[in-house]
Scaffold this motif. Structure first.
Motif, PDB file in Angstrom:
ATOM      1  N   ARG A 129       0.905  -1.533  -0.285  1.00  0.00           N
ATOM      2  CA  ARG A 129       0.372   0.420  -0.116  1.00  0.00           C
ATOM      3  C   ARG A 129       0.907   0.944   0.171  1.00  0.00           C
ATOM      4  NH1 ARG A 129      -5.797  -1.089   1.175  1.00  0.00           N
ATOM      5  NH2 ARG A 129      -6.230  -2.850   2.189  1.00  0.00           N
ATOM      6  N   ALA A 130       0.108   2.163  -0.415  1.00  0.00           N
ATOM      7  CA  ALA A 130       1.308   3.312  -1.126  1.00  0.00           C
ATOM      8  C   ALA A 130       1.093   4.097   0.348  1.00  0.00           C
ATOM      9  CB  ALA A 130       0.605   4.458  -1.965  1.00  0.00           C
ATOM     10  N   ALA A 131       0.536   3.954   1.562  1.00  0.00           N
ATOM     11  CA  ALA A 131       0.451   4.706   1.895  1.00  0.00           C
ATOM     12  C   ALA A 131       1.517   4.076   3.372  1.00  0.00           C
ATOM     13  CB  ALA A 131      -0.750   4.094   3.715  1.00  0.00           C
ATOM     14  N   GLU A 132       2.314   2.951   2.921  1.00  0.00           N
ATOM     15  CA  GLU A 132       2.721   2.301   3.724  1.00  0.00           C
ATOM     16  C   GLU A 132       4.207   2.484   3.832  1.00  0.00           C
ATOM     17  OE1 GLU A 132       1.297  -2.241   3.324  1.00  0.00           O
ATOM     18  OE2 GLU A 132      -0.562  -2.096   4.121  1.00  0.00           O
ATOM     19  N   VAL A 133       4.671   3.068   3.457  1.00  0.00           N
ATOM     20  CA  VAL A 133       5.769   3.377   2.421  1.00  0.00           C
ATOM     21  C   VAL A 133       6.236   4.342   3.444  1.00  0.00           C
ATOM     22  CG1 VAL A 133       7.860   3.862   0.702  1.00  0.00           C
ATOM     23  CG2 VAL A 133       5.293   2.081   0.165  1.00  0.00           C
ATOM     24  N   PRO A 134       7.119   4.313   4.060  1.00  0.00           N
ATOM     25  CA  PRO A 134       7.608   5.190   4.911  1.00  0.00           C
ATOM     26  C   PRO A 134       9.273   5.983   4.784  1.00  0.00           C
ATOM     27  CG  PRO A 134       9.433   3.125   4.845  1.00  0.00           C
ATOM     28  CD  PRO A 134       8.316   2.675   4.531  1.00  0.00           C
ATOM     29  N   VAL A 135       8.864   7.554   5.050  1.00  0.00           N
ATOM     30  CA  VAL A 135       9.538   8.482   4.388  1.00  0.00           C
ATOM     31  C   VAL A 135      11.049   8.148   4.245  1.00  0.00           C
ATOM     32  CG1 VAL A 135      10.672  11.064   4.558  1.00  0.00           C
ATOM     33  CG2 VAL A 135       7.930  10.434   4.901  1.00  0.00           C
ATOM     34  N   GLY A 136      11.901   8.042   3.110  1.00  0.00           N
ATOM     35  CA  GLY A 136      12.832   7.363   3.408  1.00  0.00           C
ATOM     36  C   GLY A 136      13.380   6.201   3.256  1.00  0.00           C
ATOM     37  N   GLY A 137      11.654   5.437   2.898  1.00  0.00           N
ATOM     38  CA  GLY A 137      12.205   4.023   2.826  1.00  0.00           C
ATOM     39  C   GLY A 137      12.125   3.134   1.307  1.00  0.00           C
ATOM     40  N   PHE A 138      13.020   1.914   1.462  1.00  0.00           N
ATOM     41  CA  PHE A 138      13.768   1.796   1.125  1.00  0.00           C
ATOM     42  C   PHE A 138      13.475   0.272   0.589  1.00  0.00           C
ATOM     43  CE2 PHE A 138      17.210  -0.720  -1.443  1.00  0.00           C
ATOM     44  CZ  PHE A 138      17.367  -0.340  -2.685  1.00  0.00           C
ATOM     45  N   ALA A 139      12.858  -0.390  -0.857  1.00  0.00           N
ATOM     46  CA  ALA A 139      12.534  -1.365  -0.792  1.00  0.00           C
ATOM     47  C   ALA A 139      12.642  -2.485  -2.523  1.00  0.00           C
ATOM     48  CB  ALA A 139      11.110  -2.380  -0.731  1.00  0.00           C
ATOM     49  N   THR A 140      13.456  -3.379  -2.676  1.00  0.00           N
ATOM     50  CA  THR A 140      13.086  -4.204  -4.055  1.00  0.00           C
ATOM     51  C   THR A 140      11.998  -4.977  -4.455  1.00  0.00           C
ATOM     52  OG1 THR A 140      15.599  -4.220  -3.294  1.00  0.00           O
ATOM     53  CG2 THR A 140      14.113  -6.187  -5.149  1.00  0.00           C
ATOM     54  N   VAL A 141      11.295  -4.365  -5.397  1.00  0.00           N
ATOM     55  CA  VAL A 141      10.124  -5.303  -5.573  1.00  0.00           C
ATOM     56  C   VAL A 141      10.100  -5.593  -7.062  1.00  0.00           C
ATOM     57  CG1 VAL A 141       8.724  -3.469  -4.225  1.00  0.00           C
ATOM     58  CG2 VAL A 141       9.203  -3.108  -6.711  1.00  0.00           C
ATOM     59  N   TRP A 142       8.747  -5.979  -7.413  1.00  0.00           N
ATOM     60  CA  TRP A 142       8.166  -6.755  -8.370  1.00  0.00           C
ATOM     61  C   TRP A 142       7.140  -7.087  -8.875  1.00  0.00           C
ATOM     62  CZ3 TRP A 142      12.334  -8.558  -5.196  1.00  0.00           C
ATOM     63  CH2 TRP A 142      13.231  -9.442  -5.461  1.00  0.00           C
ATOM     64  N   PRO A 143       7.237  -7.197  -9.687  1.00  0.00           N
ATOM     65  CA  PRO A 143       5.895  -7.348 -10.732  1.00  0.00           C
ATOM     66  C   PRO A 143       4.922  -8.477  -9.655  1.00  0.00           C
ATOM     67  CG  PRO A 143       7.393  -8.051 -12.488  1.00  0.00           C
ATOM     68  CD  PRO A 143       8.368  -7.285 -11.401  1.00  0.00           C
ATOM     69  N   VAL A 191      21.221  -2.374  -8.321  1.00  0.00           N
ATOM     70  CA  VAL A 191      21.644  -1.273  -7.714  1.00  0.00           C
ATOM     71  C   VAL A 191      20.619  -1.573  -6.306  1.00  0.00           C
ATOM     72  CG1 VAL A 191      20.664   1.505  -7.428  1.00  0.00           C
ATOM     73  CG2 VAL A 191      21.023   0.312  -9.741  1.00  0.00           C
ATOM     74  N   GLY A 192      21.400  -1.803  -5.263  1.00  0.00           N
ATOM     75  CA  GLY A 192      21.143  -2.344  -3.936  1.00  0.00           C
ATOM     76  C   GLY A 192      21.658  -0.754  -2.804  1.00  0.00           C
ATOM     77  N   LEU A 193      21.919  -0.088  -2.689  1.00  0.00           N
ATOM     78  CA  LEU A 193      21.917   1.089  -2.157  1.00  0.00           C
ATOM     79  C   LEU A 193      21.162   2.354  -1.754  1.00  0.00           C
ATOM     80  CD1 LEU A 193      25.947   0.956  -1.443  1.00  0.00           C
ATOM     81  CD2 LEU A 193      23.864  -0.391   0.211  1.00  0.00           C
ATOM     82  N   TYR A 194      20.529   2.509  -0.816  1.00  0.00           N
ATOM     83  CA  TYR A 194      20.241   3.980  -1.023  1.00  0.00           C
ATOM     84  C   TYR A 194      20.587   4.851   0.590  1.00  0.00           C
ATOM     85  CZ  TYR A 194      16.166   7.824  -0.859  1.00  0.00           C
ATOM     86  OH  TYR A 194      15.262   8.683  -0.788  1.00  0.00           O
ATOM     87  N   GLN A 195      20.951   6.206  -0.502  1.00  0.00           N
ATOM     88  CA  GLN A 195      21.324   7.254   1.377  1.00  0.00           C
ATOM     89  C   GLN A 195      19.881   8.275   1.075  1.00  0.00           C
ATOM     90  OE1 GLN A 195      25.117   9.215   0.161  1.00  0.00           O
ATOM     91  NE2 GLN A 195      24.373  10.678   2.230  1.00  0.00           N
ATOM     92  N   ASP A 196      19.058   7.981   1.827  1.00  0.00           N
ATOM     93  CA  ASP A 196      18.353   9.098   2.090  1.00  0.00           C
ATOM     94  C   ASP A 196      18.372  10.613   2.475  1.00  0.00           C
ATOM     95  OD1 ASP A 196      18.320   8.929   4.827  1.00  0.00           O
ATOM     96  OD2 ASP A 196      16.924   7.858   5.609  1.00  0.00           O
ATOM     97  N   ASP A 197      19.765  11.073   2.788  1.00  0.00           N
ATOM     98  CA  ASP A 197      19.548  12.392   3.203  1.00  0.00           C
ATOM     99  C   ASP A 197      19.956  13.031   1.961  1.00  0.00           C
ATOM    100  OD1 ASP A 197      21.382  11.084   2.567  1.00  0.00           O
ATOM    101  OD2 ASP A 197      22.668  12.126   4.774  1.00  0.00           O
ATOM    102  N   ALA A 198      20.563  12.437   0.798  1.00  0.00           N
ATOM    103  CA  ALA A 198      20.395  12.978  -0.600  1.00  0.00           C
ATOM    104  C   ALA A 198      19.764  12.041  -1.466  1.00  0.00           C
ATOM    105  CB  ALA A 198      22.464  12.711  -0.869  1.00  0.00           C
TER     106      ALA A 198
END
Length: 255
Positions: A129-143, A191-198
């Motif tokens: 759900r869109a509402a469940e994705v937190p600010v700065g949240g990062f996830a690998t997803v598929w169809p 691509v496996g890393l995410y820096q949320d502050d940037a």
């Protein structure tokens, strides 16, 4: 064509051709489409061989003909059963050849399982759900139903800042939820890393860096092309869905 084996093979070929066509339409993984096509061609080759062998056995060869008999080619052409077999074999080969050319020459070079209305899911198939994705949240997803399709893997993030062009804003959900291909455009690493502050995405293989708030354009490292952005939307229950395929090829592009 007599015999249980040829009949069974013919039925299998029909099913495999159907699976091949369904895979092209539904966007199955390339491996499955290729397997269906390969097995179908093997079966078709077997049937053509059986057809040829039986037809040859039934022909009247020149040294066996009586004076005044029609030439071999004419005999085949005038015999309705033989003619149907020959035309059927040619037709089966033509269908297989056209299917192969259509598959290899598809206009869509992206070849992933994302389609309009496809739900975005985690590795275990859980919808998001869109509402469940937190600010700065990062996830690998598929169809959904294609979690093994590596070429379709995407990274989903909720940005900490509002996105700006070249991000396609119509493909952003809730102002800050975006998704990009997980396949690095440099060498195809994940691509496996995410820096949320940037709001930066990183590929650990060669340190390619992408600005997730600006269309995933490369900002550091060897990558020269942005990560393709996945068109996102939500369904009536608030679950994230794709609204289309990646707009450009995923991974490195050569030539």
């Amino acid at each position: 064509m007599r015999g249980g084996v040829p009949i069974a093979v013919a039925g299998a070929v029909v099913l495999l051709v159907g699976a091949f066509a369904a895979g092209l339409v539904a966007g199955w993984a390339t491996e499955l489409i290729g397997l269906a096509l390969g097995l179908g061609l093997i079966g078709a080759a077997f049937l053509v061989g059986q057809l040829q062998a039986r037809t040859m056995r039934e022909l009247v060869w020149p040294d066996e003909r009586e004076p005044g008999d029609a030439p071999v080619a004419t005999a085949v052409a005038r015999h309705p059963v033989r003619r149907r077999r020959v035309l059927g074999g040619l037709g089966l080969g033509a269908v297989a050849g056209i299917g192969l050319l259509a598959w290899l020459g598809r206009d869509d070079p992206r070849g992933t399982a994302w389609r309009r209305g496809t739900h975005v899911v985690t590795a275990d198939g859980t919808r998001i759900r869109a509402a469940e994705v937190p600010v700065g949240g990062f996830a690998t997803v598929w169809p959904e139903d294609a979690q093994r399709a590596d070429s379709a893997a995407a990274v989903l993030v909720r940005l900490t800042a509002d996105p700006e062009p070249p991000t396609v804003l119509e493909w952003v959900v809730g102002r800050r939820i975006v998704a990009y291909s997980k396949i690095c455009t440099h060498a195809g690493c994940p691509v496996g890393l995410y820096q949320d502050d940037a709001d930066s995405l990183f590929c650990p293989c060669h340190q390619a860096t992408f600005d997730a708030a600006r269309g995933a354009v490369p900002t550091f490292g060897p990558a020269s092309r942005p990560l393709p952005q996945l068109p996102l939307g939500v369904d009536d229950e608030g679950f994230l869905v794709a609204t289309g395929e990646f707009p450009t090829p995923v991974g490195p592009v050569h030539g």
